[in-house]
Design an enzyme around this catalytic site. Structure first.
Site, mmCIF file in Angstrom:
data_model
loop_
_atom_site.group_PDB
_atom_site.id
_atom_site.type_symbol
_atom_site.label_atom_id
_atom_site.label_comp_id
_atom_site.label_asym_id
_atom_site.label_seq_id
_atom_site.Cartn_x
_atom_site.Cartn_y
_atom_site.Cartn_z
ATOM 1 N N GLU A 1 -10.188 25.980 10.818
ATOM 2 C CA GLU A 1 -11.215 25.827 11.845
ATOM 3 C C GLU A 1 -10.581 25.527 13.197
ATOM 4 O OE1 GLU A 1 -13.040 22.055 12.378
ATOM 5 O OE2 GLU A 1 -13.250 23.063 14.295
ATOM 6 N N SER B 1 -15.954 24.175 16.673
ATOM 7 C CA SER B 1 -17.198 23.750 16.068
ATOM 8 C C SER B 1 -18.230 23.703 17.185
ATOM 9 C CB SER B 1 -16.993 22.361 15.458
ATOM 10 O OG SER B 1 -17.917 22.135 14.456
ATOM 11 N N ARG C 1 -2.202 19.037 10.829
ATOM 12 C CA ARG C 1 -3.185 19.650 11.725
ATOM 13 C C ARG C 1 -3.905 18.659 12.644
ATOM 14 N NH1 ARG C 1 -7.776 22.251 9.596
ATOM 15 N NH2 ARG C 1 -8.656 20.391 8.638
ATOM 16 N N HIS C 2 -3.579 17.365 12.526
ATOM 17 C CA HIS C 2 -4.291 16.372 13.339
ATOM 18 C C HIS C 2 -3.402 15.735 14.395
ATOM 19 C CE1 HIS C 2 -7.060 16.539 9.861
ATOM 20 N NE2 HIS C 2 -7.983 16.228 10.761
ATOM 21 N N ARG D 1 -8.817 10.811 19.533
ATOM 22 C CA ARG D 1 -9.330 10.502 18.203
ATOM 23 C C ARG D 1 -8.442 9.468 17.534
ATOM 24 N NH1 ARG D 1 -12.278 15.534 16.936
ATOM 25 N NH2 ARG D 1 -13.418 15.750 18.902
ATOM 26 N N ARG E 1 -4.444 23.842 18.432
ATOM 27 C CA ARG E 1 -4.724 24.567 17.187
ATOM 28 C C ARG E 1 -4.751 26.062 17.396
ATOM 29 N NH1 ARG E 1 -8.992 21.648 13.068
ATOM 30 N NH2 ARG E 1 -7.763 19.751 12.878
ATOM 31 N N GLU F 1 -8.048 8.539 14.703
ATOM 32 C CA GLU F 1 -8.178 8.849 13.285
ATOM 33 C C GLU F 1 -6.805 8.658 12.651
ATOM 34 O OE1 GLU F 1 -9.809 12.768 10.831
ATOM 35 O OE2 GLU F 1 -9.771 12.763 13.014
#
Lengths: 612, 612
Positions: free
Chosen positions: A535, A538, A392-393, A384, A586, A386
């Site tokens: 979370e 998903s 958390r990323h 990712r 996670r 991002e």
């Protein structure tokens, strides 16, 4: 060979050995020379009747004796006797000096392990031969072995001198044991040996030969509290540099309690804080830990975290293999440049545009639903691009993905997930007790609470729980991270579980391939899973009908030509199906209540870190 | 409501249903309208005493009756009677026509499954509800279930009409079963049902409700030869497009025997060959298979190959987990642009240069040797930007890597590998019998021969075997692929094994981090493994001393600044260690004797292929 030639050769060899040692050459470079020197010294003694080192003295004495013989008057005898006495005194003085030098040289050699049988620098392990040594793991040392001699290999974590002895804490994987070495009168343990051990740089790898004993008082500093090793031999296998970026003792210190409350993660600020604190300070900052990850990973807590992570993967696969899932390896290199818009890493593929897969979604569906494998899973990297700098990323993480055909309802998927997670949580608690203890010592956390089967609430029910607690939340709006955390607290208080499913998310907040709810066009057959209010998964029932896929893509504003090949794979008969993807790091972070996902990633990658 | 209003409404609803069907809308769109129409027709009959469809006729008759009543002369009775008879005849004719139309409409509706209870297009599976159906897997169907009613879901692979019946071959994963459906006199199986089944496009997904029976003659075409299913109901779950890129029957055809002998792989030539042969020809070319991989993967051989591949991974991890190995997840994104020279894929990492890892080498060593994990393994993608178009190379493949600390000798690593491979080979033969049978049916191969423990020869011995066979090979020169194959044949003939280790490779042909041989400076502590004369693993004892690493790097012409961070990780105490990396796809290809590595990769990536 004349004694002069012998002396010359001994001198040359001595010079070579001295230089080799000064250059830090391994023992095997100069060891045979040393043996040769010892042999030559023996020859020398045979030839001259004197030890080498007294040589010059001896010949000096002889020549002065010759000179004395040339003088032949009585009244010169007194002066001669005086001179002889003086010469004798000088000779003794010089002999003492040489003997002292010899002792010092021998001491230095002993300290370097030369000529010693029970300590020193071992030759580099190079597969020369295989001995009959029986190796024991530090974690296996127990009072049951008392009196036995064992060989253990490990790092010297700490070393403490006390009088004529030394205590070492030897570490191997997540275990430590105390080794004790005191000078002995029988000469078996020399003072040189004790000094050699004390002088070894911390973190050096050593082979320790010791007899297992039971200490009078438990060794609180070691994991093996009920035993210690009486050192009989100690050899250095790999010498550490004397400068360390941080001390292991500091790296093992328990967390400060407030760290986990900080929401945002600022690498620069942490770095500055840690620089300001000084490298040898009592707390080791996250950034310097990651810069020297291979040292940081040595802490018993980290040894445990990654053994737990390994066990999560093992349990995940065990459950799935026992339930008819096939392991899939999807390509990470994907054609085109726009799988997921701006958040993909672009790659040059022999001149063609390509990108790194943001998830194995497409290929999971192709195999489970379109190729008839029915149940597939994958454990693999997910990328990712991002630009998120949070706790958390990660830009690269390990996805635990599964996809399965369903007969009628996505509850079939949720049932698999419920059993799967309970299998994982139970398995960790059963199989990783030592590891959980080690993690707790450094990062205290509360045991994860979970129910059987897993609690499931609908999105609408979740929103109502929030509203009932005075937190405004619309049934059709997405949940913020903050609201998710609050919902986690409410659910924990009401149902006593840290882990739950929430399904029937609004259709508008899910990907276009999500199956709409058959009864309410604003909802979808989708779900998220939460651990401690965060979370971790998903997923959804996916659309398996090409016409509906296209209709949903259109309403998401996705041009059909960009997803044509995806949709086409459903045109030849496809099984109804659903699935989901879990972030491994996670799961580990939240199971252990760690404050930062970087603590659960072997070599984390974030927008500011690409090393080591 | 008047009969006219009723008629109008029925007409409008009928039009809506007709159009909805024409547009291919799912059943649930028009199902309730159909029920409404049925209800309105009942009302109509109550109001008029006539079936709807005779409506206009009825009113016509009435109005002509009125007209007759207006004529009131005796001599007109005959003409009136004649006219009445003619009108009656016309009415009957029209009624017949309408009845015929009605029957045809009903037949069409039956063919579409409308109003039928035991066949038709099922509503889209959308998690509406969960029934109490008991599902059976095709692979579980056996004579033990005779007489029982089962539900199975699968693809219709073939369909053959015979008189008033139809035979379907239903496929699910690697199993097939024959379903039989004949028109029955009790009306349970209608001719419409038989026609509906016969008309379904091949590869459609259906739910088949059937009674297990034992056929008089075994069903040779099916994997479940001893049973067939007497179809009681059949519903289409996902309709396939009627145009397929190739027929499954063709895709399942056994290999032509010569294919495996071709050394080089030319995608364009294969493509041309396959195009020239036509898409529906009896052999399906490799390229079109890969273009439509989601269909190609449906063949029982492919279902089996990837279940075997999944089992290789499972066995690999089982053995390692049982022997103290920890699973590692190394980053695939590596800083810098030149990990391995020109053969890396370059990535833009938030503006920084990065590349995709060509192996987990560095991080495996860091964790096993420098962080004290001692034994680590990884299963993950490996990227090679090598422009090789051969039958054995991929640009992305799955690496099975391991690295372990050794006490004294790399034979400790070889012992682990020997046991590991025997565990894998034994496990495949024991656990994958059905899969091996399916592969053999399409791709015949000879069982792999291997000894316990694994045969090990030195490189020099291997070279001598070649020379003894008249093949020139120098002890210090690298082996060509061709010579490796020949050596495999010689070893097979001499030792009866398809699998062996070869160690002590020349130092010059191995990477700089390879530990030199302690006895011969031209050799190294390295090894390769071979299956059927092809290399599947390369490994070695690695250098754990920074000074020697730098010396070796220099002699390989590698600038020290490019490997500084790698070397630095060994400066803080490192365990002696060794390991190796296996290519998963190669192991599967060679175990099964497949002619092309693409047949063992789910979605292969090569210089010319980046899809699907």
């Amino acid at each position: 060979m004349s004694s002069e030639d012998l002396a010359k050769q001994i001198g040359e060899i001595g010079e070579f050995i001295k230089q080799a040692k000064a250059e830090g050459k391994p023992k095997e470079v100069w060891e045979s020379s040393l043996q040769q020197m010892v042999a030559l010294k023996a020859q020398y003694k045979e030839a001259t009747g004197e030890d080498f080192g007294g040589t010059k003295q001896e010949s000096k004495k002889k020549s002065s004796g010759d000179a004395n013989q040339e003088a032949s008057e009585k009244n010169k005898e007194k002066a001669a006797a005086k001179a002889a006495a003086k010469a004798e005194k000088e000779r003794k003085k010089e002999a003492n000096r040489l003997a002292r030098e010899q002792r010092e040289r021998e001491k230095a050699e002993k300290l370097a392990g030369v000529g010693q049988e029970n300590f020193g620098d071992a030759p580099m392990v190079q597969s020369q031969s295989i001995s009959d040594k029986q190796w024991t793991k530090v974690g296996q040392l127990s009072p049951a072995l008392v009196g036995q001699e064992v060989w253990v290999r490990g790092h010297i974590q700490t070393c403490r001198s006390m009088g004529k002895g030394v205590f070492v804490l030897l570490r191997s994987s997540l275990y430590t044991v105390q080794g004790v070495c005191f000078e002995s009168k029988d000469g078996q343990i020399s003072s040189a040996m004790v000094k050699y051990i004390a002088a070894l740089p911390l973190e050096s790898v050593v082979d320790l030969q010791g007899i297992v004993s039971v200490p009078e008082v438990p060794v609180e500093k070691a994991t093996q509290t009920n035993v210690e090793l009486q050192i009989q031999g100690l050899f250095c296998i790999s010498k550490a540099s004397t400068t360390m970026p941080f001390q292991m003792e500091d790296a093992c210190r328990p967390d400060s309690t407030k760290e986990s409350d900080v929401g945002a993660y600022d690498a620069d600020a942490e770095k500055a804080k840690q620089d300001a604190a000084g490298l040898d300070g009592p707390h080791v900052g996250q950034e310097i830990r990651l810069d020297y990850r291979w040292i940081d990973l040595r802490t018993p807590a980290n040894q445990s975290i990654f053994r737990i992570e390994s066990m999560v993967g093992q349990l995940f696969r065990e459950y799935l293999c026992n339930n008819g899932f096939v392991e899939l390896h999807t390509p990470k290199l994907i054609g085109g440049a726009s799988e997921g818009g701006s958040e993909v890493f672009r790659v040059d593929y022999f001149g063609q545009p390509a990108c790194l897969a943001m998830s194995p979604q497409l290929h999971k569906q192709m195999t489970a639903a379109c190729s008839g494998f029915e149940r597939v899973y994958e454990v693999g990297p997910v990328f990712r691009a991002e630009n998120s700098n949070t706790r958390r990323h990660l830009c690269e993480f390990t996805g635990l993905d599964l996809e399965m055909a369903i007969h009628e309802h996505y509850d079939e998927v949720l049932q698999v997930f419920s059993e799967l997670f309970i299998y994982i949580f139970d398995g960790l608690n059963q199989r990783c007790q030592a590891e959980l203890t080690r993690v707790r010592e450094q990062h205290p956390f509360e045991d994860l609470q979970y129910c059987r089967p897993t609690l499931k609430i609908t999105y609408a029910e979740g929103c109502k729980l929030l509203r009932d607690a005075g937190i405004p939340q619309d049934d059709l709006q997405d949940l913020s991270t903050e609201h998710e955390k609050k919902l986690g607290d409410i659910v924990k208080a009401k149902y006593g579980t840290d882990f739950f499913f929430m399904d029937k998310y609004p259709l508008s907040v899910r990907p276009f391939y999500t199956m709409p709810d058959p009864n309410n066009p604003k909802l979808s057959n989708s779900y998220d899973f939460f651990i401690r209010g965060q979370e971790i998964l998903s997923g959804a029932q996916r659309i398996h009908e090409p016409a509906l896929l296209e209709e949903r893509a259109k309403s998401h504003g996705i041009p059909l030509d960009t997803i044509a090949s995806y949709v086409n794979s459903f045109r030849n008969g496809a099984l109804p199906h659903g699935g989901g993807g879990i972030g491994l790091e996670r799961v580990v972070m939240l199971f252990l209540g760690l404050p930062n996902i970087r603590k659960a990633a072997w070599f984390p990658r974030d927008p500011k870190r690409l090393m080591p």
